[in-house]
Scaffold this active site. Structure first.
Site, short mmCIF file in Angstrom:
data_model
loop_
_atom_site.label_atom_id
_atom_site.label_comp_id
_atom_site.label_asym_id
_atom_site.label_seq_id
_atom_site.Cartn_x
_atom_site.Cartn_y
_atom_site.Cartn_z
N CYS A 158 5.65 2.46 -4.85
CA CYS A 158 4.37 1.69 -4.81
C CYS A 158 3.17 1.98 -5.47
O CYS A 158 2.15 1.20 -5.62
CB CYS A 158 4.30 1.80 -3.22
SG CYS A 158 4.30 3.43 -2.54
N HIS A 251 -3.11 1.44 -1.59
CA HIS A 251 -3.01 2.48 -2.74
C HIS A 251 -4.04 2.08 -3.76
O HIS A 251 -3.92 1.01 -4.16
CB HIS A 251 -1.66 2.66 -3.05
CG HIS A 251 -0.49 3.40 -2.44
ND1 HIS A 251 -1.00 3.72 -0.96
CD2 HIS A 251 0.58 3.62 -2.69
CE1 HIS A 251 -0.13 4.41 -0.74
NE2 HIS A 251 1.21 4.14 -1.73
#
Length: 361
Positions: A158, A251
């Site tokens: 990710c 993120h």
């Protein structure tokens, strides 16, 4: 119109498994017919097992809540019920490898969110807009496994999903070195603030294994299929630091990059905004219409404001400016449990279905 395919979610009780459920609830191609988890959950209704563990913003879909959980290890039973599975289990790496290969050998295609097979040379690790051609290696993998239909395809880590698309869009300028610092949300650890109160008002400068993945996995994505395996690229060289921050989802990456052919700011922004890949051309159900958006505001992208761009499947980039050590620096943002996890895996499955990998026998 695509044929409806029956899908199982193996690891349905975890954070990513929950996200799979929300993304697949009304999916036009895929029907959830199996929820699987550990033996201690097997035989119970999903809603009973989840209780207050359900971390999504919307309630458990009623039909899903009433489903009985299967034992993830009961491979043959689940194989008889599905066309393919999504796998997002919390197990030892070797155990995950063995479980996923067991499903593949039972002639079940596996689209994995796990890291166990990301370094396996004949397992494609795909960001559909970037390296769809890596799916060609599935033929060699099937030969190795001795199967006609089963295979494993994996989604990358990710933390790389925000900056790898940017480098790909700028590949004409030959990025060669980058220093990257990622600021990663707690849902990436399968946590909420209620289950991880230590993260409130806190930053932790270490995420186990994350820096190695952030430096190495992009090189496989940019690699080439040769003689039945994926041969990694050798550049750009990436140095990464990965930090856990007090954000629920999203993120962010702060990137400094050096090019062999230094572009102008205008050239870079134009490349970012115009970049599209095969999912956009095929108009896959989960594909963002605009993959990458450049934001001109000095204080954007922001995690809370921008992580849901294109339903969490798009990438937001901002603060692009010249750097006095490298050529340029910028900030990029992706939604870690959507684009970076379940959503990215769903998009891979859509691409596999569109290219007849799942239904091929």
């Amino acid at each position: 119109m695509m044929k409806n395919l029956n899908v199982g979610i193996v690891g349905a009780t975890g954070m990513v498994g929950q996200r799979f459920i929300t993304l697949l609830e009304d999916h036009p191609w895929f029907n959830i017919v199996v929820l699987a988890a550990s033996p201690r959950s097997a035989g119970k209704k999903y809603k009973e097992v989840m209780g207050d563990r359900w971390a999504m913003s919307h309630p458990i879909p009623k039909a899903i809540g009433e489903m009985t959980i299967e034992d993830a290890g009961d491979v043959n039973k689940i194989a008889s019920m599905v066309d393919f599975i999504f796998c997002a289990v919390d197990m030892d790496k070797q155990a995950i490898k063995e479980l996923e290969e067991a499903y593949a050998k039972a002639e079940v295609p596996v689209v994995s969110n796990n890291s166990a097979h990301r370094t396996t040379p004949d397992v494609p690790m795909v960001i559909p807009e970037i390296n769809p051609e890596h799916l060609e290696v599935i033929a060699a993998q099937r030969k190795r496994l001795g199967v006609s239909k089963g295979f494993i395809a994996v989604k990358p880590n990710c933390s790389i999903q925000s900056y790898v698309p940017v480098f790909q869009a700028l590949m004409d300028y030959e990025p060669k070195e980058a220093v990257i610092c990622t600021y990663q949300a707690i849902s990436g650890a399968g946590k909420t603030f209620e289950s991880w109160p230590e993260m409130v008002d806190n930053v932790i400068p270490y995420i186990g294994g994350e820096e190695e993945k952030s430096e190495q996995e992009p090189l496989k994505i940019w690699g080439k299929v040769k003689d039945g395996i994926i041969v990694n690229a050798t550049s750009p060289v990436i140095s990464a630091q990965c930090i856990r921050v007090a954000a629920l989802d999203g993120h962010m990456a702060a990137v400094s990059v050096k090019f062999d052919k230094k572009p102008t700011m205008e050239e870079m922004i134009q490349k970012l905004e115009r970049y599209e890949g095969r999912p956009q051309l095929l108009k896959l159900p989960s594909a963002p219409k605009q993959f990458i958006k450049y934001m001109i505001e000095d204080n954007r992208p922001q995690t809370r404001l921008d992580r849901d761009f294109e339903n969490g499947m798009g990438i937001c980039v901002g603060r692009m400016r010249e750097d006095h050590i490298y050529d340029y620096k910028f900030v990029a943002l992706s939604h870690n449990t959507v684009r970076g996890a379940a959503g990215g895996a769903v998009l891979i499955a859509e691409l596999l279905a569109a290219d007849d990998y799942i239904t091929k026998k």
